[in-house]
Design an enzyme around this catalytic site. Structure first.
Site, PDB file in Angstrom:
ATOM      1  N   GLU A  73       0.805  -1.222   0.000  1.00  6.56           N
ATOM      2  CA  GLU A  73       0.000   0.000   0.000  1.00  6.56           C
ATOM      3  C   GLU A  73       0.841   1.276   0.000  1.00  6.56           C
ATOM      4  O   GLU A  73       0.378   2.330   0.429  1.00  6.56           O
ATOM      5  CB  GLU A  73      -0.954  -0.011   1.193  1.00  6.56           C
ATOM      6  CG  GLU A  73      -1.975  -1.132   1.111  1.00  6.56           C
ATOM      7  CD  GLU A  73      -3.085  -0.941   2.112  1.00  6.56           C
ATOM      8  OE1 GLU A  73      -4.181  -0.507   1.704  1.00  6.56           O
ATOM      9  OE2 GLU A  73      -2.855  -1.210   3.304  1.00  6.56           O
ATOM     10  N   HIS A  92      -0.335   5.236   7.642  1.00  6.71           N
ATOM     11  CA  HIS A  92      -1.511   4.428   7.288  1.00  6.71           C
ATOM     12  C   HIS A  92      -1.675   3.364   8.360  1.00  6.71           C
ATOM     13  O   HIS A  92      -0.730   2.621   8.649  1.00  6.71           O
ATOM     14  CB  HIS A  92      -1.359   3.766   5.919  1.00  6.71           C
ATOM     15  CG  HIS A  92      -2.398   2.702   5.703  1.00  6.71           C
ATOM     16  ND1 HIS A  92      -3.750   2.964   5.784  1.00  6.71           N
ATOM     17  CD2 HIS A  92      -2.296   1.380   5.449  1.00  6.71           C
ATOM     18  CE1 HIS A  92      -4.418   1.852   5.587  1.00  6.71           C
ATOM     19  NE2 HIS A  92      -3.567   0.871   5.388  1.00  6.71           N
ATOM     20  N   HIS A  94      -4.556   0.662  10.811  1.00  9.52           N
ATOM     21  CA  HIS A  94      -5.818  -0.074  10.926  1.00  9.52           C
ATOM     22  C   HIS A  94      -6.323   0.118  12.362  1.00  9.52           C
ATOM     23  O   HIS A  94      -6.714  -0.829  13.026  1.00  9.52           O
ATOM     24  CB  HIS A  94      -5.608  -1.563  10.610  1.00  9.52           C
ATOM     25  CG  HIS A  94      -4.989  -1.811   9.266  1.00  9.52           C
ATOM     26  ND1 HIS A  94      -4.259  -2.934   8.983  1.00  9.52           N
ATOM     27  CD2 HIS A  94      -5.006  -1.069   8.128  1.00  9.52           C
ATOM     28  CE1 HIS A  94      -3.839  -2.878   7.715  1.00  9.52           C
ATOM     29  NE2 HIS A  94      -4.275  -1.747   7.184  1.00  9.52           N
ATOM     30  N   HIS A 162     -11.458  -0.607   6.597  1.00  7.95           N
ATOM     31  CA  HIS A 162     -10.017  -0.816   6.465  1.00  7.95           C
ATOM     32  C   HIS A 162      -9.209  -0.090   7.545  1.00  7.95           C
ATOM     33  O   HIS A 162      -8.527  -0.727   8.332  1.00  7.95           O
ATOM     34  CB  HIS A 162      -9.615  -0.330   5.060  1.00  7.95           C
ATOM     35  CG  HIS A 162      -8.187  -0.562   4.703  1.00  7.95           C
ATOM     36  ND1 HIS A 162      -7.746  -0.515   3.402  1.00  7.95           N
ATOM     37  CD2 HIS A 162      -7.080  -0.801   5.453  1.00  7.95           C
ATOM     38  CE1 HIS A 162      -6.439  -0.747   3.368  1.00  7.95           C
ATOM     39  NE2 HIS A 162      -6.017  -0.912   4.605  1.00  7.95           N
TER      40      HIS A 162
HETATM   41 ZN   LIG Z   1      -4.021  -1.098   5.079  1.00  8.41          ZN
END
Ligand SMILES: [Zn+2]
Length: 238
Positions: A73, A92, A94, A162
């Site tokens: 990603e 980024h 979760h 996500h």
């Molecule tokens: Zn992710």
């Protein structure tokens, strides 16, 4: 003090705070080349060392991979850096308490002063609007650009089903915002349980948000965790 050491510390801190699990990642823009950024290779954040750092161009491709695998990603990062020249760090994650807010109609709102930035707006990115039937991962620049557009000029965006992308004008701001986004989500959920259906919750208002965000840089938080983790990293390498 070095950029890579700070980046390792950011990975370790966010892992310890439960903000990133085995899969989250953090990048910093190169201070001397705005068209490059650094991020760890594909490895669990708790295991990241300075040797894992890889350089990427604005298309999120490695400049000199030397056999190392980049994270799938990475396109989130390159597309955000392209769209936001002032952003120097991207996370980024979760973040588990944040997920329910990206799958429901309840918007995240700033419930306490450390997360005032939420009052600047945290949009929710729906990947289906960019591509139907995806595996939910931002695996190319097309999806990265779609996410960056949804993020707009905001400090963070949720990613439905996500996680989230969190940005900052410095690494410490991106890390601080990530920690307090998670805490805010937990506290807001608790307040909503306490208040019950239709019950009143008082969030920070626009003026309070504006007065806070002009100075909030999470400096004391960053100083605390840096000191702790520098000691830990020294013990590891001894
Ligand atoms: Zn992710």
């Amino acid at each position: 003090m070095s950029l890579f050491q700070d980046l390792v510390i950011a990975y370790r801190v966010l892992a310890d705070y439960g903000i990133i699990d085995a899969y989250g990642h953090i990048s910093v823009r190169c201070p001397d080349n705005p068209n490059r950024f650094w991020m760890a290779r594909s490895v669990a954040p708790e295991l990241v060392t300075e040797a894992d750092m890889m350089e990427f161009d604005m298309e999120s491709e490695p400049v000199d991979a030397r056999g190392r695998s980049p994270v799938n990603e990475r396109y989130i990062h390159g597309e955000v850096y392209k769209a936001r020249p002032e952003v120097m760090a991207v996370v980024h994650n979760h973040s588990p308490s944040v997920i329910p807010f990206c799958c429901s109609d309840t918007p995240l709102q700033p419930i306490f002063h450390m997360s005032a930035f939420i009052g600047l707006g945290v949009p929710n990115w729906e990947i289906r609007e960019a591509r139907e039937g995806s595996d939910m991962l931002v695996r190319d620049n097309y999806l990265g650009a779609s996410l960056a557009r949804r993020l707009g000029n905001h400090p963070a965006a949720l990613m439905r089903g996500h996680g989230a992308v969190v940005v900052g004008e410095s690494l410490q701001i991106a890390v601080g915002r990530s920690v307090y986004l998670e805490q805010n989500a937990r506290m807001q959920f608790q307040a909503e349980l306490l208040a019950g259906p239709g019950g009143k919750i008082t969030f920070m208002d626009e003026k309070e948000v504006a007065a806070n965000v002009v100075w909030q840089e999470y400096g004391r938080f960053w100083n605390l965790v840096r000191n702790k983790y520098i000691r830990k990293l020294e013990e590891e390498s001894a």
